[in-house]
Design an enzyme around this catalytic site. Structure first.
Site, PDB file in Angstrom:
ATOM      1  N   LEU A  84     -29.151   0.301 -25.953  1.00 36.71           N
ATOM      2  CA  LEU A  84     -28.474  -0.355 -24.830  1.00 36.71           C
ATOM      3  C   LEU A  84     -28.327   0.608 -23.652  1.00 36.71           C
ATOM      4  O   LEU A  84     -28.443   0.197 -22.490  1.00 36.71           O
ATOM      5  CB  LEU A  84     -27.109  -0.880 -25.274  1.00 36.71           C
ATOM      6  CG  LEU A  84     -26.299  -1.672 -24.235  1.00 36.71           C
ATOM      7  CD1 LEU A  84     -27.120  -2.804 -23.627  1.00 36.71           C
ATOM      8  CD2 LEU A  84     -25.011  -2.215 -24.866  1.00 36.71           C
ATOM      9  N   GLU A  97       1.277   3.689   2.061  1.00 32.80           N
ATOM     10  CA  GLU A  97       2.012   4.015   3.289  1.00 32.80           C
ATOM     11  C   GLU A  97       3.344   3.275   3.358  1.00 32.80           C
ATOM     12  O   GLU A  97       4.350   3.822   3.831  1.00 32.80           O
ATOM     13  CB  GLU A  97       1.177   3.655   4.523  1.00 32.80           C
ATOM     14  CG  GLU A  97      -0.154   4.380   4.623  1.00 32.80           C
ATOM     15  CD  GLU A  97      -1.304   3.585   4.029  1.00 32.80           C
ATOM     16  OE1 GLU A  97      -2.386   3.570   4.633  1.00 32.80           O
ATOM     17  OE2 GLU A  97      -1.119   2.980   2.945  1.00 32.80           O
ATOM     18  N   ALA A 117     -30.428   2.914 -22.721  1.00 34.37           N
ATOM     19  CA  ALA A 117     -31.714   2.953 -22.024  1.00 34.37           C
ATOM     20  C   ALA A 117     -31.890   1.724 -21.143  1.00 34.37           C
ATOM     21  O   ALA A 117     -32.366   1.820 -20.003  1.00 34.37           O
ATOM     22  CB  ALA A 117     -32.859   3.055 -23.030  1.00 34.37           C
ATOM     23  N   GLY A 123     -28.053   4.262 -28.089  1.00 31.96           N
ATOM     24  CA  GLY A 123     -29.207   4.653 -27.283  1.00 31.96           C
ATOM     25  C   GLY A 123     -30.039   3.507 -26.747  1.00 31.96           C
ATOM     26  O   GLY A 123     -30.543   3.571 -25.615  1.00 31.96           O
ATOM     27  N   ARG A 159     -11.285   6.738 -20.238  1.00 32.56           N
ATOM     28  CA  ARG A 159     -11.116   5.302 -20.487  1.00 32.56           C
ATOM     29  C   ARG A 159      -9.964   4.728 -19.669  1.00 32.56           C
ATOM     30  O   ARG A 159     -10.062   3.640 -19.110  1.00 32.56           O
ATOM     31  CB  ARG A 159     -10.864   5.064 -21.981  1.00 32.56           C
ATOM     32  CG  ARG A 159     -12.063   5.282 -22.876  1.00 32.56           C
ATOM     33  CD  ARG A 159     -11.669   5.160 -24.333  1.00 32.56           C
ATOM     34  NE  ARG A 159     -12.792   5.406 -25.226  1.00 32.56           N
ATOM     35  CZ  ARG A 159     -12.678   5.553 -26.538  1.00 32.56           C
ATOM     36  NH1 ARG A 159     -11.470   5.506 -27.092  1.00 32.56           N
ATOM     37  NH2 ARG A 159     -13.743   5.768 -27.285  1.00 32.56           N
ATOM     38  N   SER A 192     -20.992   9.294 -37.574  1.00 35.91           N
ATOM     39  CA  SER A 192     -20.822   9.980 -36.284  1.00 35.91           C
ATOM     40  C   SER A 192     -19.414  10.506 -36.060  1.00 35.91           C
ATOM     41  O   SER A 192     -19.067  10.878 -34.939  1.00 35.91           O
ATOM     42  CB  SER A 192     -21.186   9.024 -35.141  1.00 35.91           C
ATOM     43  OG  SER A 192     -20.333   7.885 -35.149  1.00 35.91           O
ATOM     44  N   HIS A 242       0.831  -1.196   0.000  1.00 35.54           N
ATOM     45  CA  HIS A 242       0.000   0.000   0.000  1.00 35.54           C
ATOM     46  C   HIS A 242       0.871   1.254   0.000  1.00 35.54           C
ATOM     47  O   HIS A 242       2.081   1.197   0.198  1.00 35.54           O
ATOM     48  CB  HIS A 242      -0.939  -0.031   1.203  1.00 35.54           C
ATOM     49  CG  HIS A 242      -1.979  -1.102   1.105  1.00 35.54           C
ATOM     50  ND1 HIS A 242      -2.948  -1.303   2.070  1.00 35.54           N
ATOM     51  CD2 HIS A 242      -2.219  -2.048   0.158  1.00 35.54           C
ATOM     52  CE1 HIS A 242      -3.726  -2.306   1.721  1.00 35.54           C
ATOM     53  NE2 HIS A 242      -3.292  -2.779   0.565  1.00 35.54           N
ATOM     54  N   TRP A 262     -16.737  13.384 -36.686  1.00 31.19           N
ATOM     55  CA  TRP A 262     -16.732  13.360 -35.229  1.00 31.19           C
ATOM     56  C   TRP A 262     -17.802  14.333 -34.745  1.00 31.19           C
ATOM     57  O   TRP A 262     -17.961  15.411 -35.327  1.00 31.19           O
ATOM     58  CB  TRP A 262     -15.368  13.777 -34.681  1.00 31.19           C
ATOM     59  CG  TRP A 262     -14.261  12.823 -34.976  1.00 31.19           C
ATOM     60  CD1 TRP A 262     -13.312  12.920 -35.950  1.00 31.19           C
ATOM     61  CD2 TRP A 262     -13.977  11.619 -34.272  1.00 31.19           C
ATOM     62  NE1 TRP A 262     -12.447  11.871 -35.891  1.00 31.19           N
ATOM     63  CE2 TRP A 262     -12.834  11.043 -34.860  1.00 31.19           C
ATOM     64  CE3 TRP A 262     -14.561  10.964 -33.190  1.00 31.19           C
ATOM     65  CZ2 TRP A 262     -12.271   9.848 -34.413  1.00 31.19           C
ATOM     66  CZ3 TRP A 262     -13.998   9.791 -32.750  1.00 31.19           C
ATOM     67  CH2 TRP A 262     -12.874   9.235 -33.358  1.00 31.19           C
ATOM     68  N   ALA A 284     -21.640  11.586 -26.720  1.00 29.97           N
ATOM     69  CA  ALA A 284     -21.420  12.880 -27.361  1.00 29.97           C
ATOM     70  C   ALA A 284     -22.580  13.141 -28.303  1.00 29.97           C
ATOM     71  O   ALA A 284     -22.950  12.263 -29.095  1.00 29.97           O
ATOM     72  CB  ALA A 284     -20.103  12.871 -28.133  1.00 29.97           C
TER      73      ALA A 284
END
Length: 391
Positions: free
Chosen positions: A323, A82, A325, A321, A214, A198, A80, A200, A184
């Site tokens: 998936l 510390e 939802a 859209g 990501r 799409s 860890h 961009w 987006a």
């Protein structure tokens, strides 16, 4: 001294003092304490995407106003933060103050308890960012330190510490990974043209921010339609950065034989499908190094349960859209990041970021909480959290 919280000039925060929505009654610690805790967070971020199911933690040891040791938790199974900081400080840790973004553990797991290491090192004071939500810790580390006569200050930069590890906290409390829906869209609410084009929607600054997002996640999920239409890479696009597991959900495996996602030298890919689906295509994928797992039923909540068992903390939904939802409806999404470009493309049949949720009145709309809005290049980013269902 002005202790009012600082908000970046290009950030507009809705209904809160802090960008993450917290509204603390008081700010804990001195300016120096807060600066050292921010350094802890800076160190912790060096392990973005690499520590799950553990949290990201940073530690700084200070003696006579000087930093004498630093460390962070690099990945699961390793020491860890510390421990690394104590090793760097050596004998200078005796009588010093250690800052750590998460409460030191007080139990034996893959590594010995950090609280005992701090007691043995003879530190005089421990400044903690946040209490560990893990029931195995949950105040036990702080209690052990105080019992040993060590001064402990808790809650310095607490909200920033919590936000850094919101995936870990959600995993501990809800036994599911933290789901982030990112999309987006244009100013008129479209994610693509009527032909599906799409590239961009947003500018390069926004896309770079997505690449960083990501790198901080354990997995990215898309549906088969995204693979067929966009042929994405779904990588962090940065040398040396973490690349998450790329996950494709497809009931029928009606997918192209050649796709960037089947190239696994740079980043791994997992295809989730239903039992018995297209055995020949499953074999083709496996021969290319793609992992294939059958889940029945193949649904967002089942997928998140499966990814929890794999030890994941944060999962990014970059899907279309329909998936999206389903993921929202089944509680697989907790946070939304919506990039909005100042463009209008129109089209009555152009796809939108979230499909049918079955709502018929505006009163049914899901209102985001702890909303922050900021400019990214020429685009706008709206960040908020879906209302939490009770445990």
């Amino acid at each position: 001294m002005d202790n009012s919280p600082v908000v970046e000039p290009d950030t507009f925060v809705v209904g809160s003092e802090f960008p993450d929505g917290s509204n603390p009654k008081q700010i804990v610690g001195t300016d120096f304490d807060r600066a050292m805790m921010q350094r802890c967070l800076e160190l912790a971020r060096r392990a973005l995407g690499r520590t799950s199911p553990n949290p990201m933690v940073g530690a700084v040891i200070v003696k006579d106003g000087e930093i004498v040791g630093e460390g962070f938790h690099p990945r699961v199974g390793e020491p860890h933060a510390e421990v690394f900081a104590l090793k760097a400080a050596g004998e200078r840790a005796r009588g010093a103050t250690i800052y750590v973004s998460l409460e030191p553990c007080n139990h034996y797991g893959r590594t010995p308890p950090c609280s005992e290491a701090l007691v043995a090192a003879g530190v005089a004071k421990v400044v903690v960012g946040m209490v560990d939500p893990n029931p195995l810790v949950a105040g036990g580390g702080i209690a052990r330190l105080r019992a040993a006569g060590i001064e402990v200050l808790v809650g310095v930069e607490e909200e920033a510490c919590k936000k850094l590890n919101e995936g870990f906290v959600h995993r501990i409390l809800h036994h599911r990974p933290f789901g982030i829906l990112k999309y987006a869209m244009t100013l008129d609410g479209k994610i693509a043209t009527t032909t599906g084009h799409s590239t961009w929607v947003t500018n390069q600054d926004a896309r770079s921010e997505v690449h960083q997002l990501r790198a901080a996640c354990d997995a990215i999920i898309v549906g088969g339609n995204t693979v067929r239409q966009d042929n994405p890479y779904l990588t962090s696009h940065r040398e040396g950065a973490h690349n998450p597991l790329r996950v494709v959900m497809s009931r029928t495996l009606n997918l192209p034989e050649k796709a960037h996602l089947w190239e696994t030298a740079e980043a791994p890919t997992l295809v989730l499908t239903e039992k018995g689906a297209n055995a020949d295509f499953q074999e083709l994928l496996r021969n290319q190094g793609v992992e294939v797992v059958e889940l029945t039923p193949l649904a967002p909540d089942q997928v998140m349960a499966y990814l929890y068992e794999r030890g994941f903390c944060s999962v990014l939904w970059e899907c279309g859209g329909i998936l999206a939802a389903r993921a929202i409806a089944q509680g697989a999404v907790q946070k939304v990041l919506a990039f909005i470009a100042p463009k209008i493309i129109g089209g009555s049949n152009a796809p939108t970021p979230v499909g049918d949720l079955g709502f018929t009145t505006m009163t049914e709309a899901l209102s985001l909480e702890r909303v922050a809005i900021r400019v990214v290049g020429s685009d706008c980013l709206v960040e908020g959290y879906l209302p939490q269902k009770s445990l």
